[in-house]
Structure formats: structure tokens, C-alpha cells
Write a protein that holds these residues in place. Structure first.
Motif, PDB file in Angstrom:
ATOM      1  N   GLY A  16      47.841  51.682  51.412  1.00  0.00           N
ATOM      2  CA  GLY A  16      47.028  50.638  52.009  1.00  0.00           C
ATOM      3  C   GLY A  16      46.450  49.671  50.996  1.00  0.00           C
ATOM      4  O   GLY A  16      46.731  49.763  49.794  1.00  0.00           O
ATOM      5  N   SER A  17      45.620  48.764  51.506  1.00  0.00           N
ATOM      6  CA  SER A  17      45.028  47.715  50.674  1.00  0.00           C
ATOM      7  C   SER A  17      43.534  47.600  50.922  1.00  0.00           C
ATOM      8  O   SER A  17      43.048  47.932  52.005  1.00  0.00           O
ATOM      9  N   ARG A  19      40.115  44.884  49.470  1.00  0.00           N
ATOM     10  CA  ARG A  19      39.668  43.763  48.641  1.00  0.00           C
ATOM     11  C   ARG A  19      38.203  43.969  48.311  1.00  0.00           C
ATOM     12  O   ARG A  19      37.352  44.014  49.210  1.00  0.00           O
ATOM     13  N   ARG A  66      49.974  46.019  41.038  1.00  0.00           N
ATOM     14  CA  ARG A  66      49.392  46.419  42.321  1.00  0.00           C
ATOM     15  C   ARG A  66      48.058  45.727  42.600  1.00  0.00           C
ATOM     16  O   ARG A  66      47.739  45.445  43.759  1.00  0.00           O
ATOM     17  N   THR A  68      45.172  42.613  41.801  1.00  0.00           N
ATOM     18  CA  THR A  68      45.034  41.222  41.354  1.00  0.00           C
ATOM     19  C   THR A  68      43.563  40.854  41.293  1.00  0.00           C
ATOM     20  O   THR A  68      42.840  41.040  42.276  1.00  0.00           O
ATOM     21  N   GLU A  81      41.828  42.386  44.476  1.00  0.00           N
ATOM     22  CA  GLU A  81      42.748  42.706  45.562  1.00  0.00           C
ATOM     23  C   GLU A  81      43.570  43.910  45.143  1.00  0.00           C
ATOM     24  O   GLU A  81      44.248  43.877  44.110  1.00  0.00           O
ATOM     25  N   ASN A  83      46.428  46.649  46.219  1.00  0.00           N
ATOM     26  CA  ASN A  83      47.535  46.955  47.111  1.00  0.00           C
ATOM     27  C   ASN A  83      48.232  48.244  46.670  1.00  0.00           C
ATOM     28  O   ASN A  83      48.050  48.699  45.539  1.00  0.00           O
ATOM     29  N   SER A  84      49.026  48.792  47.576  1.00  0.00           N
ATOM     30  CA  SER A  84      49.793  50.014  47.282  1.00  0.00           C
ATOM     31  C   SER A  84      48.888  51.086  46.689  1.00  0.00           C
ATOM     32  O   SER A  84      49.209  51.708  45.671  1.00  0.00           O
TER      33      SER A  84
END
Length: 115
Positions: A16-17, A19, A66, A68, A81, A83-84
Motif C-alpha cells: 500500500g501507500s 503520504r 519507493r 518520494t 510519498e 509506495n510499495s
């Protein structure tokens, strides 16, 4: 007085992600180097990512590709951010502001990656 307030943490499934945000006050934000660090259970605090006032970005090896990092100088906010996400990303994530010889830490936001 410099204050950093992190938000956006929570529970997410592997893959999942999320932020994260860090809102800064009391600092000339556009002149500060901003970073994210994390401390997992039973581990030492480690570097995650940074973005300098000039826009240069750097990442820890375990998050490259992954995560940012970005910044909005108009909002005095830095973002991460993610991710993964993996279970090993579980940690308290801390925001850091460095300006001159001063460094300030936020209170941290918890991220748990688990199914």
C-alpha cells in the motif's frame, strides 16, 4: 520557536501507500534543508530522505525507488510519498529541519505496515 508537526501516519497493508506531511512554523522554511528519518521497533533512528533548500534530493538505500520527498515552500510543508510499503517500513517517522547550525525535530508519526 520552530515547530514541526507531522501527520498522515497510520495502518496500511503491505504494498500500500501513505503520504506523510510535515508542517513547519517559526522558521525560514525556504532556506531550510528538510528531511525524514524513522525509528523502527528496537532499531536506531535512520535516514529516509531529504530535500535541500535548493531542491536536491537524497534517499536512504532501503527506500530508493519507493519513496518520494517533496516540498511546498508556499505552504511551509514537506511531504513523503511512500509506495510499495513493506512490513519493515513500520516505524515512527520524524521530520527534521536544518538551518545553519540549528536542527529541529518533530514529534513523529506512526506508520504500521501489516496485513
Amino acid at each position: 520557536q520552530v515547530q514541526l508537526v507531522e501527520s498522515g501516519g497510520g495502518l496500511v497493508q503491505p504494498g500500500g501507500s501513505l503520504r506523510l506531511s510535515c508542517a513547519a512554523s517559526g522558521i525560514a522554511f525556504s532556506l531550510a534543508d528538510m528531511g525524514w528519518y524513522r525509528q523502527g521497533p528496537g532499531k536506531q533512528r535512520e535516514f529516509v530522505a531529504k530535500v535541500t533548500f535548493g531542491g536536491y534530493r537524497d534517499y536512504g538505500e532501503s527506500v530508493k525507488g519507493r519513496f518520494t520527498i517533496s516540498r511546498d515552500d508556499g505552504k511551509n510543508t514537506v511531504y513523503l510519498e511512500m509506495n510499495s510499503l513493506k512490513p519493515e517500513d513500520t516505524a515512527v517517522y520524524y521530520c527534521n529541519a536544518a538551518l545553519g547550525r540549528s536542527a529541529t525535530w518533530g514529534q513523529g508519526t506512526h506508520v504500521t505496515v501489516s496485513s
